[in-house]
Design a protein around this motif. Sequence first.
Motif, PDB file in Angstrom:
ATOM      1  N   ALA A  93      -1.054  -1.731 -10.086  1.00  0.00           N
ATOM      2  CA  ALA A  93      -1.416  -3.068 -10.537  1.00  0.00           C
ATOM      3  C   ALA A  93      -1.261  -3.189 -12.047  1.00  0.00           C
ATOM      4  O   ALA A  93      -0.772  -4.205 -12.561  1.00  0.00           O
ATOM      5  CB  ALA A  93      -2.861  -3.393 -10.126  1.00  0.00           C
ATOM      6  N   ALA A  94      -1.670  -2.143 -12.775  1.00  0.00           N
ATOM      7  CA  ALA A  94      -1.544  -2.154 -14.234  1.00  0.00           C
ATOM      8  C   ALA A  94      -0.078  -2.189 -14.642  1.00  0.00           C
ATOM      9  O   ALA A  94       0.305  -2.899 -15.573  1.00  0.00           O
ATOM     10  CB  ALA A  94      -2.242  -0.935 -14.826  1.00  0.00           C
ATOM     11  N   ALA A  95       0.756  -1.410 -13.928  1.00  0.00           N
ATOM     12  CA  ALA A  95       2.186  -1.387 -14.224  1.00  0.00           C
ATOM     13  C   ALA A  95       2.818  -2.756 -13.956  1.00  0.00           C
ATOM     14  O   ALA A  95       3.642  -3.243 -14.742  1.00  0.00           O
ATOM     15  CB  ALA A  95       2.881  -0.313 -13.390  1.00  0.00           C
ATOM     16  N   GLU A  96       2.426  -3.385 -12.854  1.00  0.00           N
ATOM     17  CA  GLU A  96       2.940  -4.714 -12.529  1.00  0.00           C
ATOM     18  C   GLU A  96       2.498  -5.728 -13.579  1.00  0.00           C
ATOM     19  O   GLU A  96       3.263  -6.623 -13.963  1.00  0.00           O
ATOM     20  CB  GLU A  96       2.460  -5.143 -11.141  1.00  0.00           C
ATOM     21  N   LYS A  97       1.254  -5.591 -14.038  1.00  0.00           N
ATOM     22  CA  LYS A  97       0.738  -6.501 -15.068  1.00  0.00           C
ATOM     23  C   LYS A  97       1.518  -6.329 -16.368  1.00  0.00           C
ATOM     24  O   LYS A  97       1.874  -7.309 -17.025  1.00  0.00           O
ATOM     25  CB  LYS A  97      -0.752  -6.239 -15.297  1.00  0.00           C
ATOM     26  N   ALA A 121      -9.158  11.549  -1.180  1.00  0.00           N
ATOM     27  CA  ALA A 121      -7.929  10.840  -0.819  1.00  0.00           C
ATOM     28  C   ALA A 121      -8.067   9.345  -1.095  1.00  0.00           C
ATOM     29  O   ALA A 121      -7.146   8.692  -1.602  1.00  0.00           O
ATOM     30  CB  ALA A 121      -7.589  11.077   0.654  1.00  0.00           C
ATOM     31  N   GLN A 122      -9.246   8.804  -0.760  1.00  0.00           N
ATOM     32  CA  GLN A 122      -9.487   7.375  -1.003  1.00  0.00           C
ATOM     33  C   GLN A 122      -9.494   7.084  -2.500  1.00  0.00           C
ATOM     34  O   GLN A 122      -8.930   6.076  -2.953  1.00  0.00           O
ATOM     35  CB  GLN A 122     -10.821   6.954  -0.382  1.00  0.00           C
ATOM     36  N   ALA A 123     -10.118   7.975  -3.271  1.00  0.00           N
ATOM     37  CA  ALA A 123     -10.156   7.793  -4.721  1.00  0.00           C
ATOM     38  C   ALA A 123      -8.751   7.857  -5.311  1.00  0.00           C
ATOM     39  O   ALA A 123      -8.388   7.077  -6.194  1.00  0.00           O
ATOM     40  CB  ALA A 123     -11.056   8.850  -5.354  1.00  0.00           C
ATOM     41  N   ALA A 124      -7.958   8.806  -4.810  1.00  0.00           N
ATOM     42  CA  ALA A 124      -6.578   8.934  -5.283  1.00  0.00           C
ATOM     43  C   ALA A 124      -5.778   7.681  -4.949  1.00  0.00           C
ATOM     44  O   ALA A 124      -4.992   7.185  -5.772  1.00  0.00           O
ATOM     45  CB  ALA A 124      -5.924  10.168  -4.662  1.00  0.00           C
ATOM     46  N   ALA A 125      -5.966   7.149  -3.737  1.00  0.00           N
ATOM     47  CA  ALA A 125      -5.263   5.937  -3.326  1.00  0.00           C
ATOM     48  C   ALA A 125      -5.673   4.750  -4.205  1.00  0.00           C
ATOM     49  O   ALA A 125      -4.840   3.935  -4.612  1.00  0.00           O
ATOM     50  CB  ALA A 125      -5.548   5.627  -1.860  1.00  0.00           C
ATOM     51  N   GLN A 126      -6.983   4.654  -4.496  1.00  0.00           N
ATOM     52  CA  GLN A 126      -7.462   3.584  -5.357  1.00  0.00           C
ATOM     53  C   GLN A 126      -6.895   3.714  -6.767  1.00  0.00           C
ATOM     54  O   GLN A 126      -6.531   2.718  -7.397  1.00  0.00           O
ATOM     55  CB  GLN A 126      -8.991   3.587  -5.384  1.00  0.00           C
ATOM     56  N   GLU A 127      -6.815   4.941  -7.252  1.00  0.00           N
ATOM     57  CA  GLU A 127      -6.268   5.176  -8.583  1.00  0.00           C
ATOM     58  C   GLU A 127      -4.792   4.790  -8.634  1.00  0.00           C
ATOM     59  O   GLU A 127      -4.333   4.158  -9.599  1.00  0.00           O
ATOM     60  CB  GLU A 127      -6.441   6.645  -8.959  1.00  0.00           C
ATOM     61  N   GLN A 128      -4.058   5.170  -7.579  1.00  0.00           N
ATOM     62  CA  GLN A 128      -2.650   4.805  -7.520  1.00  0.00           C
ATOM     63  C   GLN A 128      -2.475   3.292  -7.465  1.00  0.00           C
ATOM     64  O   GLN A 128      -1.593   2.728  -8.118  1.00  0.00           O
ATOM     65  CB  GLN A 128      -1.991   5.452  -6.299  1.00  0.00           C
ATOM     66  N   ALA A 129      -3.346   2.626  -6.663  1.00  0.00           N
ATOM     67  CA  ALA A 129      -3.275   1.167  -6.559  1.00  0.00           C
ATOM     68  C   ALA A 129      -3.574   0.527  -7.915  1.00  0.00           C
ATOM     69  O   ALA A 129      -2.923  -0.445  -8.319  1.00  0.00           O
ATOM     70  CB  ALA A 129      -4.267   0.667  -5.499  1.00  0.00           C
ATOM     71  N   ALA A 130      -4.562   1.080  -8.638  1.00  0.00           N
ATOM     72  CA  ALA A 130      -4.913   0.551  -9.955  1.00  0.00           C
ATOM     73  C   ALA A 130      -3.762   0.745 -10.941  1.00  0.00           C
ATOM     74  O   ALA A 130      -3.441  -0.151 -11.726  1.00  0.00           O
ATOM     75  CB  ALA A 130      -6.181   1.231 -10.469  1.00  0.00           C
ATOM     76  N   GLU A 131      -3.135   1.932 -10.892  1.00  0.00           N
ATOM     77  CA  GLU A 131      -2.004   2.201 -11.776  1.00  0.00           C
ATOM     78  C   GLU A 131      -0.829   1.281 -11.459  1.00  0.00           C
ATOM     79  O   GLU A 131      -0.156   0.785 -12.361  1.00  0.00           O
ATOM     80  CB  GLU A 131      -1.575   3.666 -11.633  1.00  0.00           C
TER      81      GLU A 131
END
Length: 257
Positions: free
Chosen positions: A85-89, A73-83
């Motif tokens: 951030a990438a989308a915002e960038k 769950a933590q890994a999934a949350a981190q992946e979503q956060a990374a995605e």
Amino acid sequence: MAFTRATGKHRRPSRPSLVTRTTVRAAGVAALATSGVVGSLAAPALAAESAVERTGLTPVISIGESLAEQIDAQAAAQEQAAEKAAAEKRALAAAQKEAEERVKEAREAKARAAREAERKRLTSYVAPIAGSYISTGYKAGGAVWSSGSHTGVDFHAASGTTVQAVGSGIVVEAGWGGSYGNNIVIKMIDGTYTQYGHLSSINVTVGQTVTPGQQIGLSGATGNVTGAHLHFEARTTQEYGSDISPVAYLRSHGVNV
């Protein structure tokens, strides 16, 4: 006959002592702590003594699965956060690029407008003296003119009034012109010629390019005159005698006189 207790392998094994069971449980807890399971998760394992005795390693396996789910769950949350951030960038980069494109387009539009305005200015025409009027018309008769009639028009102007080029062209004559006094002849961009006579001073030279409204000299009373004014002619060639109506010429180029 006397009976004695059997010894050796037929003797019933004794039940493990409390100390032995406690030691086993402590070792199990220590193993859980060493494998990364937090201490708070070990406490329920100690409390469930009967479950430990019945099922052995089952509680450890349950705890491990729960921890794996948390890690996933933590890994999934981190992946979503990374995605995210990438989308915002990417969105920010796209917005910046769009803004830069708008600025570029605005600059290009401004440059085009400036070029168009300059083109219009260079192809425009003005009166030879601003705010003046014609005091003697074209083809007016009289003995004062050697040809018997006026070959141009006279603009009212006190001596020293600014005389300007009526349009873009190249100076082909600048100097003394006999009865014209100090005069200037300009070959215009449309192939015609304009003449400015009786000047008190000349501010251009032969071969010089002039633009509409540029000062080329000052009005005066040089040559064959009775008073200060500007003699203006329009011609089809540089030579005397090819004159055309100055009023019609100026009006054909949008100048009302």
